[in-house]
Write a protein that holds these residues in place. Sequence first.
Motif, mmCIF file in Angstrom:
data_model
loop_
_atom_site.group_PDB
_atom_site.id
_atom_site.type_symbol
_atom_site.label_atom_id
_atom_site.label_comp_id
_atom_site.label_asym_id
_atom_site.label_seq_id
_atom_site.Cartn_x
_atom_site.Cartn_y
_atom_site.Cartn_z
ATOM 1 N N ALA A 82 110.790 -86.895 -37.221
ATOM 2 C CA ALA A 82 109.669 -88.073 -37.385
ATOM 3 C C ALA A 82 108.818 -88.433 -36.360
ATOM 4 O O ALA A 82 107.043 -88.133 -35.477
ATOM 5 C CB ALA A 82 110.150 -89.443 -37.115
ATOM 6 N N SER A 83 109.584 -87.637 -35.303
ATOM 7 C CA SER A 83 108.549 -87.655 -33.791
ATOM 8 C C SER A 83 107.905 -85.797 -33.522
ATOM 9 O O SER A 83 106.459 -86.441 -33.021
ATOM 10 C CB SER A 83 109.596 -87.197 -32.421
ATOM 11 N N LEU A 84 107.689 -85.099 -34.450
ATOM 12 C CA LEU A 84 106.907 -84.312 -34.018
ATOM 13 C C LEU A 84 106.156 -84.682 -34.534
ATOM 14 O O LEU A 84 104.815 -84.379 -34.495
ATOM 15 C CB LEU A 84 107.638 -83.049 -34.781
ATOM 16 N N LEU A 85 106.629 -85.517 -36.013
ATOM 17 C CA LEU A 85 104.909 -85.171 -37.325
ATOM 18 C C LEU A 85 103.598 -86.127 -37.014
ATOM 19 O O LEU A 85 102.766 -85.458 -36.764
ATOM 20 C CB LEU A 85 105.612 -85.620 -38.138
ATOM 21 N N PHE A 86 103.816 -87.030 -35.682
ATOM 22 C CA PHE A 86 103.277 -87.303 -35.153
ATOM 23 C C PHE A 86 102.772 -87.661 -33.598
ATOM 24 O O PHE A 86 102.375 -87.630 -32.353
ATOM 25 C CB PHE A 86 104.184 -89.657 -34.260
ATOM 26 N N GLY A 87 103.469 -86.053 -32.653
ATOM 27 C CA GLY A 87 102.976 -86.124 -31.677
ATOM 28 C C GLY A 87 103.660 -86.329 -30.761
ATOM 29 O O GLY A 87 103.037 -86.514 -29.550
#
Length: 405
Positions: free
Chosen positions: A360-365
């Motif tokens: 989730a943290s990767l997906l939203f940068g």
Amino acid sequence: MTEHDVRPLTESEFRASNDLFRKALNAPTVTDEGWRLLAERYEPGRVWGDHIGGQLAGTTMSFASSLALPGGAELPAAAVTAVGVRADLTRRGVLTELMRAQLDEVRRRGEAAVMLHASETAIYGRFGYGVATRSRTVALETARAAPRDRAPGGGRVRLVGVDEAAEILPGLYRGLGVVRAGMIARPPSWWLTHLRRRDSNGDHAVIAVHSDPNGIDDGFAVWVPSGNDYRFGDGRTTLRLLDLHAAGPAATAALWWFLLGVDLADEVVAIERPIDEPLEWWLTDSRQSRVRDVYDGLWVRPVDVPAMLRERDYGTAEPVVLEVRDGLLPDNAGCYLVGPDGAEPTERDPQLSVDVAELASLLFGEARPSTLAEANLIEAHDPKALDPADRLFATLERAWCGTHF
Ligand SMILES: CC(C)(COP(=O)(O)OP(=O)(O)OC[C@H]1O[C@@H](n2cnc3c(N)ncnc32)[C@H](O)[C@@H]1OP(=O)(O)O)[C@@H](O)C(=O)NCCC(=O)NCCS
């Protein structure tokens, strides 16, 4: 062993669910008037209860919304709220049972993600939720915070009553479009409670609408004044800014200048503002934008990982093979080839492995792959893949939600 009876609650049980939730938050239960507004948020099939010994032990609910990804795609998502367990029945797995049932329900509905604001950071990671956005609280002294000559602004700000706001604001918010990744759709039931809430004096929040030089509405702000009788205490008045959305810097800044110019207000304290809002660059004295706090904003739990990976925009770099691990929703688990043109499942061996919460943290940068690897939250089977992964997942603008629920 505790016997759990988890099931969707019926309409006649919704108020008991809300009472339990509010008591779990150590908050007073709502009045009849308050409940009439809140009840609109409770949708049959979306409200869950776990029962122990025939008694309601814990509850959770969600409402239908959507979530914007980097690049602007919006996916259907469930906004989870009103989570609570009776204080005498905690740590017996009640939340765990509820979260499982809710995830299954959301998957059946075809929603791509669940999302929430967490009361504590320790609670939701185990269920696959990760920090997708962060926000900040800023405080400005009205007497000292002044716009620079070249600061944006202009147009006109007018105060509107609750009924007019209920007419204007939902369309205005929608019409602004996806300003940032992490923004969500606000259903009518959300607006109802947001605009008609009352402060401790029984007064409604103050609502202002900004229009551009052509008279087109393009932003709004909602705040609650906390006044002090000047004959007692320090006599200071704070304007607590709850909500400010606008089409661009001119409207955003104009709403700020309006707030800072309100007579007899000593301070403006704004919660849940974007971390990169350029207030510091707009002020003659940048230190007057005092950041009181930076905290996790929206937590997201990817439910349909292939869709979330597919619909996001990526930067330019060599493709990498990313393995996603998901113990609760095993359909999500597997390897994905992520490149500038998108992401798709692959049979290739993984270069990097990540749990669904950190995905989730990767997906939203919100976090770089290399940062997560340094925290041992990404396993780098091939460390050379970290540099291209950093470039692929990088976003130009910080994700921000800006809607509390
Ligand atoms: C947070 C809350 C919902 C947890 O409910 P619960 O039924 O006690 O949770 P569970 O028993 O299913 O706990 C599952 C695991 O999470 C851990 N956990 C749960 N709440 C935790 C907390 N607040 N802090 C740290 N760990 C927590 C448990 O220890 C357990 O760990 P384990 O599996 O290693 O034993 C409950 O404590 C509560 O109602 N708190 C007050 C209201 C609130 O904060 N609501 C959330 C609003 S966003």
